[in-house]
Design an enzyme around this catalytic site. Structure first.
Site, PDB file in Angstrom:
ATOM      1  N   LYS A   1       0.848  -1.202   0.000  1.00 41.85           N
ATOM      2  CA  LYS A   1       0.000   0.000   0.000  1.00 41.85           C
ATOM      3  C   LYS A   1       0.884   1.252   0.000  1.00 41.85           C
ATOM      4  O   LYS A   1       2.095   1.159   0.272  1.00 41.85           O
ATOM      5  CB  LYS A   1      -0.917  -0.022   1.223  1.00 41.85           C
ATOM      6  CG  LYS A   1      -0.182   0.027   2.553  1.00 41.85           C
ATOM      7  CD  LYS A   1      -1.110  -0.313   3.714  1.00 41.85           C
ATOM      8  CE  LYS A   1      -0.350  -0.286   5.032  1.00 41.85           C
ATOM      9  NZ  LYS A   1      -1.141  -0.845   6.145  1.00 41.85           N
TER      10      LYS A   1
ATOM     11  N   TYR B   1      16.145  31.248   5.207  1.00 36.15           N
ATOM     12  CA  TYR B   1      15.083  32.083   5.817  1.00 36.15           C
ATOM     13  C   TYR B   1      15.290  32.246   7.312  1.00 36.15           C
ATOM     14  O   TYR B   1      15.669  31.304   8.004  1.00 36.15           O
ATOM     15  CB  TYR B   1      13.716  31.424   5.599  1.00 36.15           C
ATOM     16  CG  TYR B   1      13.281  31.381   4.159  1.00 36.15           C
ATOM     17  CD1 TYR B   1      13.111  32.553   3.420  1.00 36.15           C
ATOM     18  CD2 TYR B   1      13.025  30.160   3.542  1.00 36.15           C
ATOM     19  CE1 TYR B   1      12.695  32.505   2.099  1.00 36.15           C
ATOM     20  CE2 TYR B   1      12.609  30.113   2.221  1.00 36.15           C
ATOM     21  CZ  TYR B   1      12.450  31.282   1.504  1.00 36.15           C
ATOM     22  OH  TYR B   1      12.042  31.227   0.207  1.00 36.15           O
TER      23      TYR B   1
HETATM   24  C1  LIG Z   1      -0.477  -1.811   6.880  1.00 40.56           C
HETATM   25  C2  LIG Z   1      -1.057  -3.103   7.276  1.00 40.56           C
HETATM   26  C3  LIG Z   1      -0.237  -4.241   7.421  1.00 40.56           C
HETATM   27  C4  LIG Z   1       1.272  -4.197   7.326  1.00 40.56           C
HETATM   28  O1  LIG Z   1       1.808  -3.702   8.533  1.00 40.56           O
HETATM   29  P1  LIG Z   1       3.386  -3.745   8.830  1.00 40.56           P
HETATM   30  O2  LIG Z   1       3.486  -3.417  10.267  1.00 40.56           O
HETATM   31  O3  LIG Z   1       4.026  -2.714   7.975  1.00 40.56           O
HETATM   32  O4  LIG Z   1       3.849  -5.110   8.525  1.00 40.56           O
HETATM   33  C5  LIG Z   1      -0.849  -5.453   7.674  1.00 40.56           C
HETATM   34  N1  LIG Z   1      -2.190  -5.541   7.821  1.00 40.56           N
HETATM   35  C6  LIG Z   1      -3.007  -4.471   7.732  1.00 40.56           C
HETATM   36  C7  LIG Z   1      -4.467  -4.642   7.915  1.00 40.56           C
HETATM   37  C8  LIG Z   1      -2.465  -3.221   7.470  1.00 40.56           C
HETATM   38  O5  LIG Z   1      -3.272  -2.151   7.405  1.00 40.56           O
END
Ligand SMILES: *Cc1c(COP(=O)(O)O)cnc(C)c1O
Length: 376
Positions: free
Chosen positions: A43, A271
């Protein structure tokens, strides 16, 4: 690749991604957790690494399940991957209005209720099926069937419907990467009780995020793991917990000196004139700024040049930063902002700690202006 190279040449700030390291990390975490199957979480554009190249690299070592957050991410992956025989899981809550799109691109949404499924059925064409992932909320509070009865009835509903296919059943842990063992155990227990009572076979279960696959392999079923962070080679529990296995670093952020100047005593930089030279001082300008994800609060951060440590001075601006030099360096000299240079290294964990956040947020904040260069 050509396009990437051209972009790189026009503005020399870039991200280097080691795809071989991602493959090795996937194999290490599976071995450590005793997993037979891995659902790779890609993702947010593969945590900022590029979902498509990451997924292709993982496909090559046998991964056939990928997870994203949104329908848009799922469509992009389905269109761009070189192969077709793999699943795409949608982890987040999905708008029921787009079930037709999920069917068309074979995206497997996480679902939590019969209400959602009964509306979805009307959008699934005759002869088609929707592959769904039954989400169980055991204590994360975001989504999922939230009782023994709910898990049982949603599972029955899926089983009794020709248009619905069960792809998996899962839960997500709130405290897998911290020392709150009590809460973790309660979630694990609930999942075990509810899903066993519903009679859902073990082959469908996937519980382990990175923290679980690293530190909780004894407490849960880890035949299938569903991980992101560990693939990208960083410690999700830093600085509290240390890694039980070595992970390979995947990500580097680099730039090249665009200009070199010498300040005279009393002159300032950037800045607000917050940094003032106390003596004649060589400085260099790098073409990267907060619009690229080099956050404004990174002022004063370490960077590496020729294997040596120096610092960002003055305020971070939108497109440029200034670093202190011990001598004049040629234009085009490489500077490492995250990664290794000689004996020194700036880790993603250190960078995140300096920014007062976690590596996940840092990695997903680097913008599209920075080309990603892939090596194996
Ligand atoms: C993002 C997510 C993961 C992965 O999590 P990590 O800690 O990066 O391994 C797994 N399951 C769900 C439902 C997530 O939202």
């Amino acid at each position: 690749m050509t396009e990437q190279k051209d972009t790189l040449l026009t503005r020399p700030s870039w991200i280097e991604i080691d795809l071989g390291a991602i493959q090795e990390n996937a194999q290490s975490i599976m071995a450590h957790a005793g997993a037979k199957r891995l659902i790779a979480v890609v993702k947010a554009d593969g945590y900022g690494h590029g979902a498509t190249p990451v997924a292709n690299a993982l496909y090559e070592i046998g991964v056939r399940d990928f997870a994203v957050a949104t329908i848009g991410e799922g469509i992009k992956l389905r269109q761009e991957l070189a192969y077709q025989d793999y699943r795409i899981v949608l982890l987040g809550v999905q708008d029921i209005a787009h079930v037709d799109v999920m069917v068309k691109y074979r995206l497997s949404p996480a679902i939590e209720s019969i209400d959602w499924l009964s509306v979805a059925l009307q959008a699934i064409p005759e002869g088609a099926t929707l592959d769904v992932e039954l989400a169980v909320d055991t204590g994360m509070g975001r989504m999922g069937a939230h009782s023994k009865e709910a898990v049982y009835s949603v599972y029955r509903y899926i089983k009794n419907n020709d248009k619905l296919e069960l792809g998996g059943v899962f839960t997500h842990f709130a405290t897998a990467d911290d020392s709150n063992i009590g809460y973790y155990k309660q979630q694990a227990q609930r999942f075990n009780d509810w899903v066993t009572a519903a009679g859902i076979p073990r082959q469908y279960w996937h519980l382990a995020n990175s923290g679980s696959a690293l530190w909780h392999t004894q407490e849960i079923d880890t035949r299938t793991i569903r991980v992101g962070s560990v693939l990208y080679g960083y410690n999700p529990g830093a600085p509290l917990l240390t890694l039980p296995i070595p992970l390979k670093h995947v990500f580097a952020l680099k730039s090249r000196i665009g200009a070199v100047h010498q300040l005279i005593t009393g002159e300032s930089v950037s800045y607000g004139a917050t940094y003032t030279a106390q003596k004649p001082q060589w400085v260099a300008t790098l073409p990267i700024g907060y619009a690229d994800g080099y956050l404004r609060r990174m002022a004063g951060m370490r960077v590496l040049i020729n294997g040596k440590v120096t610092y960002v001075i003055g305020r971070i601006t939108m497109d440029q930063i200034v670093i202190a030099l011990d001598q004049a360096y040629p234009i085009g000299t490489e500077v490492t902002l995250i990664g290794r240079d000689g004996d020194n290294e700036i880790t993603v964990e250190e960078f995140a700690d300096y920014a007062n956040t976690i590596p996940h947020e840092i990695l997903t904040s680097f913008g599209p202006r920075l080309p990603r260069i892939y090596k194996k």
